[in-house]
Write an enzyme that holds these catalytic residues in place. Structure first.
Site, short mmCIF file in Angstrom:
data_model
loop_
_atom_site.label_atom_id
_atom_site.label_comp_id
_atom_site.label_asym_id
_atom_site.label_seq_id
_atom_site.Cartn_x
_atom_site.Cartn_y
_atom_site.Cartn_z
N TYR A 28 -10.48 -21.89 -63.98
CA TYR A 28 -10.66 -22.88 -64.98
C TYR A 28 -9.69 -23.59 -65.42
O TYR A 28 -8.51 -23.34 -65.25
CB TYR A 28 -11.28 -21.72 -66.40
CG TYR A 28 -9.74 -21.06 -66.66
CD1 TYR A 28 -8.89 -21.54 -67.92
CD2 TYR A 28 -9.47 -19.84 -65.94
CE1 TYR A 28 -7.84 -20.56 -68.09
CE2 TYR A 28 -8.33 -18.95 -66.47
CZ TYR A 28 -7.61 -19.49 -67.43
OH TYR A 28 -6.54 -18.65 -67.64
N TYR A 39 -1.93 -19.64 -60.78
CA TYR A 39 -1.86 -20.21 -62.27
C TYR A 39 -0.98 -21.60 -62.13
O TYR A 39 0.03 -21.68 -61.36
CB TYR A 39 -0.86 -19.11 -62.95
CG TYR A 39 -0.89 -19.38 -64.25
CD1 TYR A 39 -1.87 -18.96 -65.18
CD2 TYR A 39 0.21 -20.27 -64.86
CE1 TYR A 39 -1.60 -19.04 -66.72
CE2 TYR A 39 0.19 -20.43 -66.08
CZ TYR A 39 -0.71 -19.92 -67.18
OH TYR A 39 -0.52 -20.14 -68.37
N PHE A 66 -2.28 -25.45 -72.12
CA PHE A 66 -2.81 -26.18 -70.88
C PHE A 66 -2.49 -24.90 -69.59
O PHE A 66 -1.33 -24.52 -69.52
CB PHE A 66 -1.84 -27.15 -70.41
CG PHE A 66 -1.87 -27.80 -68.92
CD1 PHE A 66 -2.81 -28.97 -68.82
CD2 PHE A 66 -1.72 -26.99 -67.90
CE1 PHE A 66 -3.23 -29.68 -67.56
CE2 PHE A 66 -1.97 -27.39 -66.48
CZ PHE A 66 -2.56 -28.87 -66.42
N GLU A 67 -3.87 -24.61 -69.04
CA GLU A 67 -3.60 -23.66 -68.01
C GLU A 67 -4.53 -23.84 -67.08
O GLU A 67 -5.83 -24.15 -67.40
CB GLU A 67 -3.23 -22.29 -68.24
CG GLU A 67 -4.30 -21.66 -69.12
CD GLU A 67 -4.09 -19.96 -69.54
OE1 GLU A 67 -3.00 -19.62 -69.20
OE2 GLU A 67 -5.01 -19.44 -69.91
N ILE A 68 -4.31 -23.89 -65.57
CA ILE A 68 -5.38 -24.09 -64.64
C ILE A 68 -5.07 -22.66 -63.91
O ILE A 68 -3.99 -22.50 -63.47
CB ILE A 68 -5.14 -25.13 -63.68
CG1 ILE A 68 -5.36 -26.49 -64.68
CG2 ILE A 68 -6.15 -25.38 -62.82
CD1 ILE A 68 -5.01 -27.71 -63.81
#
Length: 439
Positions: free
Chosen positions: A225, A253, A319-321
């Site tokens: 996500y 991460y 913000f994180e993927i």
């Protein structure tokens, strides 16, 4: 006879003249003060002549503050290393059932009243990235979305939009929390200028983001996500599939901004973390973990002291993927369950940013964490703005457009110190290298 050039009496000067000159001499305390001033002057001259290679700013943290480093965003920025998956023909077309997309989504926790700031975020991300790759948007709320919300959001993307409601048992304050104690604890936090101390929904949000969002029944088939919040900005064209990058390069991460947290929000978070590890769980630690980053006390010693051993460094999680399978892992699930029972999400203001960061720092390989340097981003008041012709609308290397003291909140130098800057090669160029290296 007149005195000599240095002002001392000549040997044959009359006695009465000598006594008169002694009466006019400077008092001893003043002579001592003058000598001290001269000594201090010469000390300062020597210090200046040493030409230090770094500048220290005193008084910002009542202790040692880190050296001022040149922002690596000033260096020319390219793309991460290959393999990178790109658009070729219709391989990412929104209506292609056999597209190259993997099980990933753009994810936003948002309320109906935040529609306009959300649309601004959507338009930025669609323009810079998602109009090429057409990954679905997933919007989550603790109440049903309005038809207006659904209509407007779908108008701003060619990709699929999904609208989910948080299960009540994921959002409500758990039964083991004493609400009287929660109220009194919030009073104490408020006395120390902790924001949102009395806002129950904020505490609920932090808990949900920390360990419950990935348990939503309709997200069980999703692995990756990209978290997107209302009123954020994206500045740089990104021409590769970031989710495939995470998968192909074994990344867990991804972040853009790393900050220090307010110690008063997490005073017992690190002691509870140590309690968890000491309770027969130390075997869960990743062999190549980032413990040193989490416990650093050199750069902001007062933060480490006030947070009882935690540096307060964290990835700014607006913000994180990331890979949801990490949050679903036995190590992180056990850690979150321990924290949840401890009550700090409500008795203090443990945020999902420090909880996620400690979880990743302890239980993931530190080389599986990626700085998305090439993704220009802003969440007020901080930026990630790389030096790239693909970027437009932000100032290269600017960390904040707020007050100057906010620059000391940057914790990237600590990450580079203990883990490395993967975008720096040994020959000094700015292309990234796998595994990271010390700067």
């Amino acid at each position: 006879m007149a005195p000599n050039e240095k002002g001392f009496p000549l040997l044959n000067e009359p006695a009465q003249d000598l006594r008169h000159r002694r009466k006019m001499a400077m008092p001893k305390p003043i002579r001592l003060l003058a000598a001290a001033c001269m000594a201090l002057f010469f000390f300062l001259v020597i210090q200046i002549m040493r030409s230090p290679s770094s500048v220290k700013v005193p008084g910002l943290d009542d202790g040692k503050v880190a050296d001022m480093l040149r922002d690596p965003n000033l260096d020319e920025t390219g793309e991460p290393p290959e393999p990178l998956r790109r658009v070729t023909g219709h391989n990412y077309a929104p209506d292609n059932p056999d597209s190259d997309r993997i099980n990933a989504t753009l994810l936003s926790l948002v309320r109906n009243k935040e529609l306009l700031p959300l649309v601004q975020s959507m338009q930025d991300l669609e323009r810079t990235w998602n109009h090429k790759f057409n990954y679905p948007w997933t919007f989550i709320n603790d109440e049903p979305f309005t038809e207006e919300f659904k209509r407007v959001t779908q108008l701003n993307t060619n990709a699929e939009c999904r609208y989910l409601i948080i299960p009540k048992d994921h959002w409500e304050v758990p039964s083991w929390i004493n609400e009287d104690l929660m109220h009194e604890s919030a009073n104490i936090l408020e006395e120390h200028d902790v924001q949102y101390a009395h806002m129950k929904s904020y505490h609920q949000m932090c808990r949900w983001n920390s360990g419950l969002f990935y348990k939503h029944p309709e997200l069980q088939e999703i692995q990756y996500y990209w978290r997107v919040e209302p009123n954020v900005h994206f500045f740089c064209d990104v021409d590769y599939d970031v989710f495939r990058y995470m998968q192909d390069h074994n990344k867990t991460y991804g972040f853009t901004v790393s900050l220090y947290d307010s110690p008063w929000t997490v005073r017992t978070l690190w002691p509870e973390t140590m309690k968890f590890l000491a309770s027969g769980n130390s075997h869960l630690l990743a062999q190549n973990n980032a413990m040193d980053w989490l416990i650093d006390k050199e750069r902001r010693p007062n933060h480490n002291h006030d947070a009882n051993g935690y540096s307060t460094c964290h990835f700014w999680s607006n913000f994180e993927i990331a890979d949801m399978n990490f949050w679903r892992s036995p190590a992180y699930e056990a850690y979150f369950e321990h924290l949840d029972r401890a009550g700090g999400f409500f008795y203090e203001r443990w945020g999902d940013a420090p909880v996620h960061s400690i979880g990743v720092g302890l239980f993931a390989d530190k080389n599986s964490v990626h700085w998305f340097k090439d993704i220009g981003y802003q969440h007020i008041p901080f930026f990630n703005c790389p030096n790239s012709p693909k970027c437009n609308g932000c100032v290269t290397g600017r960390f904040t457009d707020g007050e100057a003291w906010l620059n000391k909140e940057d914790c990237r130098p600590n990450w580079f110190k203990y883990v490395g800057n993967e975008w720096v090669e040994s020959d000094g160029s700015s292309e990234p290298v796998e595994g990271g290296m010390e700067v």
